[in-house]
Design a protein around this motif. Structure first.
Motif, PDB file in Angstrom:
ATOM      1  N   GLU A 120     -25.566  93.342   0.955  1.00  0.00           N
ATOM      2  CA  GLU A 120     -25.823  93.690  -0.451  1.00  0.00           C
ATOM      3  C   GLU A 120     -24.700  94.563  -1.012  1.00  0.00           C
ATOM      4  OE1 GLU A 120     -27.766  93.364  -4.036  1.00  0.00           O
ATOM      5  OE2 GLU A 120     -28.042  92.230  -2.199  1.00  0.00           O
ATOM      6  N   SER A 121     -24.227  95.529  -0.229  1.00  0.00           N
ATOM      7  CA  SER A 121     -23.108  96.375  -0.677  1.00  0.00           C
ATOM      8  C   SER A 121     -21.849  95.550  -0.892  1.00  0.00           C
ATOM      9  CB  SER A 121     -22.837  97.493   0.335  1.00  0.00           C
ATOM     10  OG  SER A 121     -23.921  98.391   0.385  1.00  0.00           O
ATOM     11  N   LYS A 122     -21.606  94.571   0.004  1.00  0.00           N
ATOM     12  CA  LYS A 122     -20.434  93.701  -0.151  1.00  0.00           C
ATOM     13  C   LYS A 122     -20.527  92.875  -1.426  1.00  0.00           C
ATOM     14  CE  LYS A 122     -19.299  92.983   4.739  1.00  0.00           C
ATOM     15  NZ  LYS A 122     -19.246  91.959   5.802  1.00  0.00           N
ATOM     16  N   ARG A 123     -21.712  92.341  -1.739  1.00  0.00           N
ATOM     17  CA  ARG A 123     -21.905  91.551  -2.968  1.00  0.00           C
ATOM     18  C   ARG A 123     -21.652  92.408  -4.208  1.00  0.00           C
ATOM     19  NH1 ARG A 123     -27.279  89.292  -3.952  1.00  0.00           N
ATOM     20  NH2 ARG A 123     -26.219  88.012  -5.482  1.00  0.00           N
ATOM     21  N   GLN A 124     -22.182  93.632  -4.195  1.00  0.00           N
ATOM     22  CA  GLN A 124     -21.995  94.532  -5.330  1.00  0.00           C
ATOM     23  C   GLN A 124     -20.522  94.897  -5.486  1.00  0.00           C
ATOM     24  OE1 GLN A 124     -24.688  97.806  -4.667  1.00  0.00           O
ATOM     25  NE2 GLN A 124     -26.472  96.470  -4.666  1.00  0.00           N
ATOM     26  N   SER A 125     -19.853  95.172  -4.375  1.00  0.00           N
ATOM     27  CA  SER A 125     -18.430  95.517  -4.417  1.00  0.00           C
ATOM     28  C   SER A 125     -17.592  94.363  -4.945  1.00  0.00           C
ATOM     29  CB  SER A 125     -17.935  95.904  -3.017  1.00  0.00           C
ATOM     30  OG  SER A 125     -18.560  97.085  -2.578  1.00  0.00           O
ATOM     31  N   ASP A 151     -30.141  89.680  -9.093  1.00  0.00           N
ATOM     32  CA  ASP A 151     -28.750  89.319  -8.813  1.00  0.00           C
ATOM     33  C   ASP A 151     -27.787  89.881  -9.844  1.00  0.00           C
ATOM     34  OD1 ASP A 151     -29.274  87.935  -6.472  1.00  0.00           O
ATOM     35  OD2 ASP A 151     -29.708  86.068  -7.536  1.00  0.00           O
ATOM     36  N   GLU A 152     -28.207  90.913 -10.565  1.00  0.00           N
ATOM     37  CA  GLU A 152     -27.358  91.501 -11.603  1.00  0.00           C
ATOM     38  C   GLU A 152     -27.150  92.981 -11.324  1.00  0.00           C
ATOM     39  OE1 GLU A 152     -27.553  90.625 -16.099  1.00  0.00           O
ATOM     40  OE2 GLU A 152     -28.683  92.491 -15.854  1.00  0.00           O
ATOM     41  N   ASN A 173     -23.808  86.444  -8.465  1.00  0.00           N
ATOM     42  CA  ASN A 173     -23.621  85.090  -7.928  1.00  0.00           C
ATOM     43  C   ASN A 173     -22.410  84.409  -8.547  1.00  0.00           C
ATOM     44  OD1 ASN A 173     -25.891  85.135  -6.190  1.00  0.00           O
ATOM     45  ND2 ASN A 173     -27.228  84.702  -7.935  1.00  0.00           N
ATOM     46  N   THR A 174     -22.270  84.511  -9.866  1.00  0.00           N
ATOM     47  CA  THR A 174     -21.181  83.806 -10.567  1.00  0.00           C
ATOM     48  C   THR A 174     -19.990  84.704 -10.866  1.00  0.00           C
ATOM     49  OG1 THR A 174     -22.075  84.350 -12.754  1.00  0.00           O
ATOM     50  CG2 THR A 174     -22.873  82.310 -11.697  1.00  0.00           C
TER      51      THR A 174
END
Length: 189
Positions: A120-125, A151-152, A173-174
């Motif tokens: 989750e931290s990687k996605r946010q970063s 996802d925002e 995601n996008t």
């Protein structure tokens, strides 16, 4: 109303002129001073600037000296890292104990930097980095903690060059983001 104010002022004046002294301790019996230790504090957020011996996490500049402990954390496990591993956009946790200087941005000295490596931290970063690259921002200050809903990820930021406060929402995601009423497409590296 005027009488009540005068009455209150008179009472305060009399209290200040009182002959009674505050009780004193007997000579020779001093109470020892108790040192109050400040508990370690932690700031979790995103790095938006790296350089000149400091990093900017949210709205706090942390001095990063050679003796600062740096580590990666994934789940409950940590591994050793180096200052050179720190990058703009990373989600981190900074431990510090000294009071922060009251300036804008605030200033402090980091004792330990933990680079958060969970998914989750990687996605946010990645989402924040896409926004920074897409807007070509070099002086971004996050105002408070980002808010994640589904996802925002959303946050308020100040661009120090323009001084403008702006709200941003990024689809993780996008990597598309909106700033105010303008929609832009983020870039991937």
């Amino acid at each position: 109303m005027k009488k009540a104010s005068l009455f209150l002022a008179g009472i305060l004046l009399l209290a200040g002129c009182s002959d009674e002294a505050a009780p004193t301790e007997p000579a020779g019996e001093e109470e020892p001073e108790i040192a109050v230790d400040q508990e370690d504090m932690t700031e979790e957020g995103f790095i938006t600037q790296v350089g000149n011996g400091s990093i900017l996490i949210n709205n706090i500049y942390f001095a990063v000296t050679d003796d600062v402990e740096v580590q990666f954390a994934e789940g409950g496990e940590t591994t050793e890292a180096a200052i050179s591993d720190i990058r703009t956009g990373m989600k981190v946790s900074a431990d510090y104990s000294e009071p922060l200087a009251e300036s804008f941005p605030m200033q402090g000295e980091a004792e330990k930097i933990t680079i958060l490596m969970d998914e989750e931290s990687k996605r946010q970063s990645e989402a924040l980095q896409a926004f920074i690259n897409g807007e070509q921002l070099s002086t971004l200050i996050l105002m408070g903690q980002p808010i994640v809903r589904g996802d925002e990820i959303g946050f308020l930021f100040t661009d120090m060059e323009s001084g403008e406060l702006t709200e941003v929402r990024i689809d993780m995601n996008t990597l598309e983001y909106t700033m105010g009423n303008t929609e832009s497409e983020g870039t991937e590296e």
